[in-house]
Design a protein around this motif. Structure first.
Motif: not given
Length: 327
Positions: A27-34
């Motif tokens: 994975y390239t983009r930052p991981f996210i929190r929702i």
């Protein structure tokens, strides 16, 4: 009119992203929190969160929702067979990935593979998703690992939904081996490393407790059947009765016993539940042990102490308790 997606989506911290990407390397983009619980997902989900949230549910859909590795496939097979007049012939011939759509699956992979077509012989986790399902004929059978809060808000008021929960310690062990099976993690990653990430909510779909409790708190809704993996192990026949009643299906005692036999874990391992043609033996397989409480064979004394504290800390926030498995 599409509803606005109601939850904040934000990048994990730089430090968290660095730790996560040490393991989830593609994975390239930052991981996210929702949302308020901070569910961890990859950036590809954010691209389509609103589409999934606004997905049009049909009254004759049947949904199975779970945290990963909680008995999803076992329950899917049970639900599909009860709903489809015990069609063992089709169940034996076609993988569950053909019979159940995995609604959000492509959001996990779009960042890695883009929209490129998989080769016809490639293992598939699903043949349908949120993009193709609107054109699919009814009745549709749909699976999701998203918590209920991220699914269409009218889901429970529209159709039948199943949720199955499993002891998080067993989930952690099973999800660890699944991460290796599906090549999320390298082979050299140790369970102790994984368990540390799991406790810190740095694994996809974590935190697990809010995920389960969301469904637990809706367990009295007439369109939701909340089940425990441990109850399926303790008395599968009784669970079959509940599922039949929930789906308004009637079968003879002999037919129900045939279903019990078909769903025996040893038999399940022999049938094409998944479209993974590289299934083998050993730990890194889709179907491993199928036993509750098996986590004790993998945790050292330090991990057991951590697990006890982890369970105590989270269970005191809810009246939900995981069933004890009969010996």
């Amino acid at each position: 009119m599409a509803l606005p997606f109601p939850y904040e989506i934000k990048d994990v911290t730089e430090e968290e992203d660095k730790v996560i990407k040490k393991y989830y390397k593609q994975y390239t983009r930052p991981f996210i929190r929702i949302g308020p619980h901070g569910y961890i997902l990859n950036a590809g989900y954010a691209d389509h969160a609103s589409e999934i949230y606004n997905f049009e549910v049909r009254p004759d859909d049947v949904w199975v929702t779970t945290f990963s590795r909680s008995g999803t496939t076992w329950l899917q097979e049970l639900v599909w067979l009860v709903a489809n007049n015990l069609d063992f012939e089709t169940a034996t011939k076609d993988s569950i990935t053909k019979r159940f759509a995995y609604i959000e699956y492509t959001t996990l992979n779009l960042e890695i593979h883009g929209d490129q077509e998989l080769s016809p012989n490639a293992p598939r986790a699903t043949f349908e998703d949120f993009r193709s399902l609107p054109k699919s004929p009814s009745p549709r059978f749909i699976k999701s690992h998203l918590p209920l809060s991220l699914l269409p808000p009218k889901l429970l008021d529209t159709t039948k939904v199943f949720y199955i929960a499993r002891d998080p310690r067993d989930v952690a062990v099973s999800f660890y081996f699944a991460h290796k099976l599906f090549r999320y993690f390298d082979d050299n990653v140790q369970l102790k490393e994984y368990w540390d990430l799991f406790q810190k909510d740095l694994i996809l779909h974590t935190p697990i407790f809010p995920h389960v409790v969301e469904a637990w708190e809706k367990r009295e809704h007439p369109n939701l059947m909340f089940l425990f993996y441990e109850d399926m192990q303790n008395d599968l026949r009784a669970v079959i009765d509940k599922v039949c009643k929930f789906l308004n299906k009637e079968y003879t005692e002999e037919q129900k016993q045939q279903l019990v036999d078909y769903l025996d874990f040893k038999n399940m391992k022999k049938t094409p539940m998944t479209d993974n043609k590289k299934e083998g033996e050993g730990e890194v397989t889709f179907f491993r042990k199928g036993k509750s409480g098996n986590w004790v064979q993998y945790f050292d004394s330090e991990m057991m102490r951590e697990a006890e504290e982890y369970m105590e800390k989270n269970l005191k926030l809810t009246d939900m308790r995981y069933p004890v498995v009969k010996k």
